[in-house]
Design a protein around this motif. Structure first.
Motif, PDB file in Angstrom:
ATOM      1  N   GLU A 239      29.996  30.500  40.166  1.00 52.56           N
ATOM      2  CA  GLU A 239      29.944  30.985  38.788  1.00 52.56           C
ATOM      3  C   GLU A 239      30.701  32.302  38.619  1.00 52.56           C
TER       4      GLU A 239
ATOM      5  N   ALA B  96      39.614  27.098  37.205  1.00 52.13           N
ATOM      6  CA  ALA B  96      39.203  26.277  36.061  1.00 52.13           C
ATOM      7  C   ALA B  96      40.461  25.729  35.395  1.00 52.13           C
TER       8      ALA B  96
ATOM      9  N   ALA C 128      40.768  15.533  31.681  1.00 50.15           N
ATOM     10  CA  ALA C 128      39.584  16.327  31.336  1.00 50.15           C
ATOM     11  C   ALA C 128      39.600  17.676  32.047  1.00 50.15           C
ATOM     12  N   ALA C 129      38.987  18.669  31.425  1.00 46.59           N
ATOM     13  CA  ALA C 129      38.850  19.982  32.057  1.00 46.59           C
ATOM     14  C   ALA C 129      38.029  19.836  33.334  1.00 46.59           C
ATOM     15  N   HIS C 130      38.383  20.612  34.353  1.00 44.23           N
ATOM     16  CA  HIS C 130      37.657  20.523  35.618  1.00 44.23           C
ATOM     17  C   HIS C 130      37.803  21.811  36.417  1.00 44.23           C
ATOM     18  N   ASP C 131      36.860  22.016  37.324  1.00 42.13           N
ATOM     19  CA  ASP C 131      36.865  23.189  38.201  1.00 42.13           C
ATOM     20  C   ASP C 131      37.116  22.744  39.635  1.00 42.13           C
TER      21      ASP C 131
ATOM     22  N   LEU D  89      36.307   8.806  34.111  1.00 47.02           N
ATOM     23  CA  LEU D  89      36.699  10.217  33.984  1.00 47.02           C
ATOM     24  C   LEU D  89      37.297  10.763  35.269  1.00 47.02           C
TER      25      LEU D  89
ATOM     26  N   ARG E 227      34.584  19.676  40.052  1.00 47.62           N
ATOM     27  CA  ARG E 227      33.575  19.429  39.021  1.00 47.62           C
ATOM     28  C   ARG E 227      34.285  19.099  37.710  1.00 47.62           C
ATOM     29  N   VAL E 228      34.116  17.854  37.248  1.00 43.07           N
ATOM     30  CA  VAL E 228      34.825  17.366  36.069  1.00 43.07           C
ATOM     31  C   VAL E 228      33.887  17.343  34.872  1.00 43.07           C
ATOM     32  N   ASP E 229      34.347  17.835  33.729  1.00 45.20           N
ATOM     33  CA  ASP E 229      33.547  17.817  32.509  1.00 45.20           C
ATOM     34  C   ASP E 229      33.120  16.382  32.193  1.00 45.20           C
ATOM     35  N   GLY E 230      31.835  16.200  31.946  1.00 44.92           N
ATOM     36  CA  GLY E 230      31.316  14.892  31.605  1.00 44.92           C
ATOM     37  C   GLY E 230      30.835  14.081  32.786  1.00 44.92           C
TER      38      GLY E 230
ATOM     39  N   ASN F  93      41.520  21.272  29.768  1.00 45.45           N
ATOM     40  CA  ASN F  93      41.764  19.919  29.278  1.00 45.45           C
ATOM     41  C   ASN F  93      43.196  19.795  28.770  1.00 45.45           C
TER      42      ASN F  93
END
Length: 318
Positions: A85, A31, A74-77, A140, A52-55, A34
């Motif tokens: 998870e 993770a 942006a925060a992303h996984d 994004l 996986r990008v926030d938004g 941001n």
């Protein structure tokens, strides 16, 4: 086009930073938090993963040879394998668990070595006081599939060399990789704005051969007395046709663009030592200090003096 883009990125003071080259094995997940004033990037040198990008509704399937850019930090996984998870861990935790010291390869993940994913990860930092609609309007996330091959043989070779240089042991490895990464960022942005999505983001003028010719002429001589008519002449178009087409492509008038860029140039002068308001006004194409100051405050929300003071205070840590 590249001259125009180079001018913009230079004014934004773009600086490349490479975090690491990875050797991740399933299952794994990271993770990434941001961060402001940066564009993050991940290049799949070998293997694949999901991003996986926030938004953003759907994750990006980052296959070998693909490049993903997260323009606004942006925060992303990043992850690959079952139970994301449970396997996605904060970046700091991953660095601590892997005992990564900032050099070499970041080795992390589960017990499936045949599933190795090698990523080249880093970011591009920008001057926090600089702005340009090109960066502001990027989406994004930008996913460039099979990027090395599609961008040309030289880019494919460059990406391969970065993969070899990053985290290496030879003198100059890191510097070579950093400078190459900056070239890749410029090329990646160019690839995006020349694609079909640019118009949807209000960046269509950069891809249009006539409109971009006018932008290039303006950027080469921003202090010149530009009008819609002279810009249209540079574009090889009628005044009305140019104005209408520019508005449609950029969601702003040509003079709005001219004014915004001039204020960005002026900011560079204002933060220099022993420069005056007149110096900033002249480089922005204004013969009157008062006219420049009014325009600057309208665009920046503060006066030139207040801007200079705020930058000085931030630089001194006050």
């Amino acid at each position: 086009m590249l001259d125009l883009l180079s001018d913009i990125l230079t004014n934004l003071s773009m600086r490349g930073t490479i975090y690491f080259r990875t050797s991740f094995t399933k299952p794994w997940g990271v993770a990434v938090p941001n961060y402001e004033n940066v564009a993050r990037f991940h290049f799949a040198h070998r293997g694949r993963c999901l991003v996986r990008v926030d938004g953003v509704a759907d994750p990006v399937d980052l296959a070998q040879g693909d490049l993903v850019i997260i323009p606004h930090g942006a925060a992303h996984d990043l992850y690959c394998g079952h139970n994301p998870e449970r396997t996605i861990m904060p970046l700091d935790t991953v660095l601590q668990t892997s005992a990564f010291k900032g050099m070499g390869v970041l080795v992390y993940g589960g017990d499936e070595p045949q599933s190795e994913t090698q990523l080249i990860c880093g970011h591009f930092a920008f001057d926090p006081h600089a702005r340009h609609i090109l960066m502001e309007r990027l989406p994004l996330v930008i996913h460039l599939k099979n990027y090395g091959e599609n961008a040309g043989r030289w880019m494919e070779a460059t990406l391969r060399m970065i993969g070899e240089e990053t985290g290496g042991q030879k003198m100059g490895d890191d510097l070579i990789a950093l400078k190459m990464s900056e070239a890749i960022m410029a090329q990646a942005i160019r690839s995006f704005i020349e694609g079909s999505d640019a118009l949807e983001q209000g960046l269509g003028a950069f891809a249009d051969k006539n409109l971009s010719r006018a932008l290039d002429a303006f950027h080469k001589a921003p202090a010149k007395g530009w009008t819609v008519e002279t810009l249209a002449r540079a574009a090889g178009m009628s005044r009305t046709g140019f104005a209408v087409q520019f508005q449609k492509a950029m969601d702003m008038t040509p003079i709005d663009y001219v004014t915004k860029w001039r204020m960005e140039i002026a900011k560079k002068v204002l933060v220099m030592q022993e420069t005056s308001l007149t110096d900033a006004a002249e480089v922005a194409g204004y013969a009157s200090d008062s006219a420049f100051a009014r325009t600057f405050k309208k665009e920046a929300g503060i006066s030139p003096a207040e801007f200079r003071k705020s930058v000085s205070a931030n630089s001194s840590g006050l």
